[in-house]
Scaffold this motif. Sequence first.
Motif, PDB file in Angstrom:
ATOM      1  N   ASP A 152      35.592  42.553  50.636  1.00 20.83           N
ATOM      2  CA  ASP A 152      37.010  42.558  50.295  1.00 20.83           C
ATOM      3  C   ASP A 152      37.591  41.150  50.191  1.00 20.83           C
ATOM      4  N   HIS A 153      36.918  40.176  50.792  1.00 24.48           N
ATOM      5  CA  HIS A 153      37.387  38.793  50.701  1.00 24.48           C
ATOM      6  C   HIS A 153      37.173  38.209  49.294  1.00 24.48           C
ATOM      7  N   PHE A 154      36.393  38.920  48.475  1.00 24.49           N
ATOM      8  CA  PHE A 154      36.042  38.396  47.149  1.00 24.49           C
ATOM      9  C   PHE A 154      36.535  39.316  46.038  1.00 24.49           C
ATOM     10  N   ALA A 155      37.605  40.025  46.301  1.00 28.22           N
ATOM     11  CA  ALA A 155      38.184  40.876  45.265  1.00 28.22           C
ATOM     12  C   ALA A 155      38.745  40.012  44.139  1.00 28.22           C
ATOM     13  N   GLY A 156      38.569  40.479  42.925  1.00 28.42           N
ATOM     14  CA  GLY A 156      39.079  39.729  41.778  1.00 28.42           C
ATOM     15  C   GLY A 156      39.983  40.578  40.923  1.00 28.42           C
ATOM     16  N   THR A 157      40.179  40.153  39.713  1.00 26.71           N
ATOM     17  CA  THR A 157      40.984  40.902  38.749  1.00 26.71           C
ATOM     18  C   THR A 157      40.130  41.166  37.513  1.00 26.71           C
ATOM     19  N   GLU A 158      40.625  42.035  36.640  1.00 30.37           N
ATOM     20  CA  GLU A 158      39.901  42.371  35.415  1.00 30.37           C
ATOM     21  C   GLU A 158      40.521  41.664  34.213  1.00 30.37           C
ATOM     22  N   LEU A 159      39.681  41.415  33.219  1.00 29.68           N
ATOM     23  CA  LEU A 159      40.162  40.782  31.996  1.00 29.68           C
ATOM     24  C   LEU A 159      40.883  41.781  31.094  1.00 29.68           C
ATOM     25  N   LEU A 160      40.549  43.043  31.229  1.00 28.98           N
ATOM     26  CA  LEU A 160      41.155  44.077  30.407  1.00 28.98           C
ATOM     27  C   LEU A 160      42.683  44.029  30.511  1.00 28.98           C
ATOM     28  N   GLY A 161      43.315  43.903  29.371  1.00 30.63           N
ATOM     29  CA  GLY A 161      44.773  43.892  29.336  1.00 30.63           C
ATOM     30  C   GLY A 161      45.409  42.535  29.515  1.00 30.63           C
ATOM     31  N   LYS A 162      44.629  41.539  29.958  1.00 27.83           N
ATOM     32  CA  LYS A 162      45.179  40.189  30.112  1.00 27.83           C
ATOM     33  C   LYS A 162      45.308  39.543  28.730  1.00 27.83           C
ATOM     34  N   SER A 163      46.185  38.577  28.617  1.00 32.24           N
ATOM     35  CA  SER A 163      46.392  37.891  27.344  1.00 32.24           C
ATOM     36  C   SER A 163      45.672  36.543  27.342  1.00 32.24           C
ATOM     37  N   ILE A 164      45.093  36.202  26.209  1.00 31.27           N
ATOM     38  CA  ILE A 164      44.401  34.924  26.069  1.00 31.27           C
ATOM     39  C   ILE A 164      44.857  34.237  24.792  1.00 31.27           C
ATOM     40  N   GLY A 165      45.231  32.984  24.922  1.00 35.85           N
ATOM     41  CA  GLY A 165      45.611  32.178  23.773  1.00 35.85           C
ATOM     42  C   GLY A 165      44.443  31.325  23.334  1.00 35.85           C
ATOM     43  N   VAL A 166      44.050  31.444  22.076  1.00 33.88           N
ATOM     44  CA  VAL A 166      42.929  30.688  21.522  1.00 33.88           C
ATOM     45  C   VAL A 166      43.500  29.615  20.591  1.00 33.88           C
ATOM     46  N   VAL A 167      43.389  28.363  21.022  1.00 33.35           N
ATOM     47  CA  VAL A 167      43.916  27.245  20.235  1.00 33.35           C
ATOM     48  C   VAL A 167      42.781  26.700  19.375  1.00 33.35           C
ATOM     49  N   GLY A 168      42.861  26.935  18.079  1.00 30.70           N
ATOM     50  CA  GLY A 168      41.797  26.552  17.160  1.00 30.70           C
ATOM     51  C   GLY A 168      40.994  27.779  16.784  1.00 30.70           C
TER      52      GLY A 168
END
Length: 394
Positions: A125-141
């Motif tokens: 539980d000390h290493f819980a993370g988040t998922e990329l699904l649904g997150k926004s990503i800006g691609v410059v170039g």
Amino acid sequence: MMDIKTYNVIAEEGLAEFPKKIYTINQSQRPDALLIRSQDMHKTPFGTNILAIARAGAGVNNIPLVTATDMGTVVFNTPGSNANAVKELIVAMLLLASRPVVPAINWAHKLGGADVSLQTEKGKDHFAGTELLGKSIGVVGLGSVGSRVAKATADLGMKVIGYDPYISVEHAWQLSSDIPRAETLEELLEQSDFVTIHIPYTDRNHNLIGAKQIEQMRDGAVLLNYSRGGIVDDAAVLRALDAGKISQFMTDFGTPALAANKKVIVTPHLGGTTEEAEVNGARMAAQTLRRYLETGNINNSVNFPSVDMPFEAPLRLTLIHRNVPNMVGRITTILANYNLNIDNMINRSREQIAYTVIDMAAIPTEQFEEIRTELMTIPEVIRVRILKNPITFQ
């Protein structure tokens, strides 16, 4: 015979592109062309005998372009040859930014005793993370790498926002119509949980992402630079990390200050470091060199205009010259004085430099040097080559 001098380790698959009946590799003190990777040509002298330099990779900041252009040396790169490798590394870094996989592995390796499984279960539980699904990503170039990153992250379920005011028609067609494009960099920064940079370094792009741009980013956003050093203001990033404005910075271009910060992940220039990318780059660079050396055609040059004309006449004359008025007229006048008929001709320019290719009928070999010498008397002419057909290039 023509000799190719190599710097760095060039994949054998690339060197095999040079037929032994036409080329030698590293056998002459006066080579005709250079095939390099990361060699710093700013500190490596090369003479006017060098017709071309091919960089097995996209970046050419290790080559003095102004000097090469003034000497009539065509510089090539291999755009897209390592694009898939960089794309895959970006996906890996995004996952590492979301899931503390490395700290978890390190923690697990330190466990001991018969109850390792129990300790693992209690500690995970000390290493819980988040998922990329649904997150926004800006691609410059949105070039060779950026367009692939955009597609890959969209396939992961991320909301992709692209920004590239200079996108080519070719790469625009490769992008899904489902990927929205921001009108400004500010618009992209304001909407992105992750921002990844994929543009070449130029003076104009120096510190493109600085304190002002970081302030426009979402609180807690993650910034990735796997393009070139100098595009991101590292000092501004470190201040933003300390202030908690952004949560992580991931880069292929480390400095001691970056490496010392626990919120920074520095990779040792791994972007294009795969076996496949090195082979792709070597092959593409070799093929580009051959095409130029044998036909005079120019593709993927960073300092000369693109020229692609079928070589169907007995002889081809190529001239590198300054881009000034009436050059074509002065050149063809000299040829007319030798009663030479022009079968085909093309002239292209790029800023202050121009390239003229002229196909014509056969002439006595003894006239080659005479014609070349007279053309070189035109002050603006930098280099003259006379090529014979047939060409063995496939």
